[in-house]
Scaffold this motif. Sequence first.
Motif, PDB file in Angstrom:
ATOM      1  N   LEU A  65       0.810  -1.221   0.000  1.00 36.31           N
ATOM      2  CA  LEU A  65       0.000   0.000   0.000  1.00 36.31           C
ATOM      3  C   LEU A  65       0.849   1.278   0.000  1.00 36.31           C
ATOM      4  N   GLU A  76      -3.075   8.501   0.693  1.00 37.04           N
ATOM      5  CA  GLU A  76      -3.303   7.278   1.459  1.00 37.04           C
ATOM      6  C   GLU A  76      -4.780   6.888   1.447  1.00 37.04           C
ATOM      7  N   SER A  77      -5.665   7.876   1.565  1.00 35.21           N
ATOM      8  CA  SER A  77      -7.099   7.567   1.557  1.00 35.21           C
ATOM      9  C   SER A  77      -7.530   7.020   0.198  1.00 35.21           C
ATOM     10  N   GLN A  80      -6.367   3.437   0.128  1.00 38.61           N
ATOM     11  CA  GLN A  80      -7.228   2.627   0.992  1.00 38.61           C
ATOM     12  C   GLN A  80      -8.592   2.397   0.351  1.00 38.61           C
ATOM     13  N   LEU A  83      -9.048  -0.923  -1.259  1.00 42.93           N
ATOM     14  CA  LEU A  83      -9.516  -1.972  -0.359  1.00 42.93           C
ATOM     15  C   LEU A  83     -11.031  -1.919  -0.238  1.00 42.93           C
ATOM     16  N   THR A  84     -11.562  -0.715  -0.105  1.00 40.59           N
ATOM     17  CA  THR A  84     -13.014  -0.554  -0.051  1.00 40.59           C
ATOM     18  C   THR A  84     -13.648  -1.069  -1.337  1.00 40.59           C
ATOM     19  N   GLY A 266      -7.278  -2.385   7.047  1.00 40.15           N
ATOM     20  CA  GLY A 266      -7.055  -1.164   6.293  1.00 40.15           C
ATOM     21  C   GLY A 266      -6.083  -0.196   6.943  1.00 40.15           C
ATOM     22  N   GLY A 267      -6.003  -0.227   8.280  1.00 38.81           N
ATOM     23  CA  GLY A 267      -5.167   0.746   8.970  1.00 38.81           C
ATOM     24  C   GLY A 267      -3.830   0.231   9.440  1.00 38.81           C
ATOM     25  N   ALA A 391     -12.189   1.162   6.234  1.00 43.18           N
ATOM     26  CA  ALA A 391     -10.880   1.606   5.740  1.00 43.18           C
ATOM     27  C   ALA A 391     -10.868   3.070   5.306  1.00 43.18           C
ATOM     28  N   GLY A 395      -8.762   6.381   6.708  1.00 39.61           N
ATOM     29  CA  GLY A 395      -7.964   7.232   5.836  1.00 39.61           C
ATOM     30  C   GLY A 395      -8.322   8.697   5.960  1.00 39.61           C
ATOM     31  N   SER A 399      -3.643   8.831   9.219  1.00 39.16           N
ATOM     32  CA  SER A 399      -2.893   7.663   9.674  1.00 39.16           C
ATOM     33  C   SER A 399      -1.587   8.072  10.350  1.00 39.16           C
TER      34      SER A 399
END
Length: 431
Positions: A65, A76-77, A80, A83-84, A266-267, A391, A395, A399
Amino acid sequence: MVTAAPETLPDAPTSLPIVLEPTRPAAAPAGAAAPSRRSSLRFVLVLGALTAIGPLTIDTYLPALPSISRDLAASESAVQATLTGILLGMGLGQLLVGPLSDAIGRRKPLIAGISLHILASVLCAFAPSVEVLTVGRVLQGLGNAAVAVVAMATVRDVFVGSAAATLLSRLMLVSGMAPILAPSLGGAILRLTSWRGVFAVLGVAGVLLVTLASTALRETLPVDRRRPAAPREVLDTYRRLLRDRTFVGLVLIAGLGFATLFGYIGGSSFVLQNVYGLSAAEFALVFGANSLGLILMSQLNPALVRRHGPRALLRFAVVTAAVAAVVLLASAWSGIGGLFGLLLPLWVILATCGLTFPNTPALALSRHGEAAGTASALLGAAQFAIGGLAAPVIGLLGSGSAVPMAAVMATTACLAAVVAARTLRVTTVTA
């Protein structure tokens, strides 16, 4: 308002001891023989290999990631959100595949889904931007949804009650190795190539699994037990499921449990690597240790089910997870305990998932064996739709510390405990 479940589970025998051999559902064709212990083992191994594609697809790229963020010049969001994307794809896909598998059988949707996974993996491997990568992940989720639905519905076709809970626990031993090995596999791939190589490996895995599904998995839904897939019938089935308040409560518990889990998934990569300075290899070891706790508890689950029943175990698991999540938040907020103060409650939370994940579907699907595919789809859709929200929330909160991850996990775990208190008010059920 969610009301208490009846004291006994429909379709589940109440006077037989719990055994590993499958118990034939009441709706099974007359004269059908229960599978032998040997065929049950083969059944677990085949389904375990197939269901491993879900956690492999989700977890293998976790160590990558940060590098994806740098390579695609994405926040980063935004990374992430990939993943969502796969979680939402799995959620929406299950709503479509569930009724379809009740209508045309289990094998055809399964093979079609793995084939879609292969094509989506190729798209992800060549993605020029984070937006294209997110689209590819959604398509991967749609393909993997077929595997998730068919696996759960196939279990309900053959097993019922506590035998189903036992089978699901054994299945977690096989499929649960995937999240232990996946980050290490991802880290090994990253040492040899870029993050794009991760998706190439996932595509190859899909080719192997579609071959396995075509040759080793028999059809478990006879023609005379199939249901029409016309929109009206499908909507009527979903309406009947949603009117069952106990079923809805179990669906919410499952969804919130997955949100807690995916808050961690996710984190943790950003928190443990960027905040606490772990390398990709060290992160993979920590991730594997936490996953091992989940697997160990899932293998203790059959013995605990015999003694306490699935309902009491589920209630214990969600309450324990809520307490551990609050401790996690306090540790992240105060800094007490450092890295160990973070990892210990994380391990406890992951371990309770080993009780939550087999017992929730066993209780929920035992109430609607006549529409196992559709019920499994609704259960799975809630898991991934609710879980998929965790996740990006982390974001958006940032983080730069462990607090956002811990706050999301504490919120979802405590909500699950509240729902369980209303849904699981009966003290125990024997199966």
